[in-house]
Design a protein around this motif. Sequence first.
Motif, PDB file in Angstrom:
ATOM      1  N   PHE A 105      35.536 113.042  26.867  1.00  0.00           N
ATOM      2  CA  PHE A 105      36.306 111.818  26.691  1.00  0.00           C
ATOM      3  C   PHE A 105      36.014 110.886  27.853  1.00  0.00           C
ATOM      4  O   PHE A 105      35.693 111.326  28.958  1.00  0.00           O
ATOM      5  N   ALA A 106      36.087 109.592  27.585  1.00  0.00           N
ATOM      6  CA  ALA A 106      35.785 108.579  28.593  1.00  0.00           C
ATOM      7  C   ALA A 106      36.356 107.248  28.111  1.00  0.00           C
ATOM      8  O   ALA A 106      36.674 107.102  26.931  1.00  0.00           O
ATOM      9  N   PRO A 107      36.429 106.276  29.008  1.00  0.00           N
ATOM     10  CA  PRO A 107      36.945 104.978  28.584  1.00  0.00           C
ATOM     11  C   PRO A 107      35.954 104.184  27.734  1.00  0.00           C
ATOM     12  O   PRO A 107      36.355 103.353  26.915  1.00  0.00           O
ATOM     13  N   THR A 108      34.639 104.433  27.913  1.00  0.00           N
ATOM     14  CA  THR A 108      33.607 103.704  27.155  1.00  0.00           C
ATOM     15  C   THR A 108      32.472 104.644  26.781  1.00  0.00           C
ATOM     16  O   THR A 108      32.322 105.725  27.370  1.00  0.00           O
ATOM     17  N   ALA A 111      30.014 105.053  29.741  1.00  0.00           N
ATOM     18  CA  ALA A 111      30.496 106.030  30.727  1.00  0.00           C
ATOM     19  C   ALA A 111      30.317 107.447  30.201  1.00  0.00           C
ATOM     20  O   ALA A 111      29.926 108.351  30.947  1.00  0.00           O
ATOM     21  N   ARG A 140      39.342 106.886  19.053  1.00  0.00           N
ATOM     22  CA  ARG A 140      40.076 106.255  20.153  1.00  0.00           C
ATOM     23  C   ARG A 140      41.559 106.590  20.018  1.00  0.00           C
ATOM     24  O   ARG A 140      42.153 106.403  18.968  1.00  0.00           O
ATOM     25  N   ARG A 142      45.172 106.545  22.689  1.00  0.00           N
ATOM     26  CA  ARG A 142      45.825 106.334  23.983  1.00  0.00           C
ATOM     27  C   ARG A 142      44.853 105.807  25.049  1.00  0.00           C
ATOM     28  O   ARG A 142      44.845 106.273  26.188  1.00  0.00           O
ATOM     29  N   GLY A 143      44.011 104.851  24.664  1.00  0.00           N
ATOM     30  CA  GLY A 143      43.097 104.216  25.608  1.00  0.00           C
ATOM     31  C   GLY A 143      41.877 105.035  25.991  1.00  0.00           C
ATOM     32  O   GLY A 143      41.155 104.677  26.908  1.00  0.00           O
ATOM     33  N   THR A 144      41.657 106.140  25.298  1.00  0.00           N
ATOM     34  CA  THR A 144      40.535 107.025  25.609  1.00  0.00           C
ATOM     35  C   THR A 144      39.678 107.225  24.374  1.00  0.00           C
ATOM     36  O   THR A 144      40.190 107.332  23.266  1.00  0.00           O
ATOM     37  N   GLU A 145      38.369 107.284  24.593  1.00  0.00           N
ATOM     38  CA  GLU A 145      37.415 107.581  23.513  1.00  0.00           C
ATOM     39  C   GLU A 145      37.115 109.077  23.540  1.00  0.00           C
ATOM     40  O   GLU A 145      36.596 109.592  24.531  1.00  0.00           O
ATOM     41  N   TRP A 146      37.466 109.781  22.484  1.00  0.00           N
ATOM     42  CA  TRP A 146      37.196 111.221  22.337  1.00  0.00           C
ATOM     43  C   TRP A 146      35.885 111.360  21.581  1.00  0.00           C
ATOM     44  O   TRP A 146      35.732 110.811  20.489  1.00  0.00           O
TER      45      TRP A 146
END
Length: 154
Positions: A105-108, A111, A140, A142-146
């Motif tokens: 998981f990451a924000p983008t 990343a 996506r 809670r603001g996170t990309e799984w």
Amino acid sequence: MRLVSLSRPGRVAAVVILLSGALAFQTLTPTPASALTSAEHSLLRLVNADRRSHGLRPLRLSAVAVRISHNHSRRMAKVGKYFDQCMSCILYQHGWSYVGENTGFAPTMRAMNRFFMHSPPHRANILSRHFTRVGVGVVRARGTEWVTELFFKP
């Protein structure tokens, strides 16, 4: 046309053969890029750019692997932590000869790809000459990309 009645074992074998053929066709049928989310499309571009920069052929999308990857990413997002799938189970279910998986998981997506390329086991999956197909799944929450990347060779 003459109908032939099959015994129960014969019917089971016929069903298995028909399902195996349908699954093999679905596994080899490419997924159109338009079926991916923008995050999944971005991740696929990054993976294939990494492969090209190392003299490797790009991976082709698999509809089955995209579905498996997306479902796994959805499960990770639901519980709020990342975990791997049963690779031997996937091999057995789909008859693939070689399988690898990257999860995280990451924000983008940039990343996430940077993390994968700086992690030796994840990088090995992305740059493996054994793999010819891929499925990517991004969810996506809670603001996170799984993210799940599923690599295989039919």
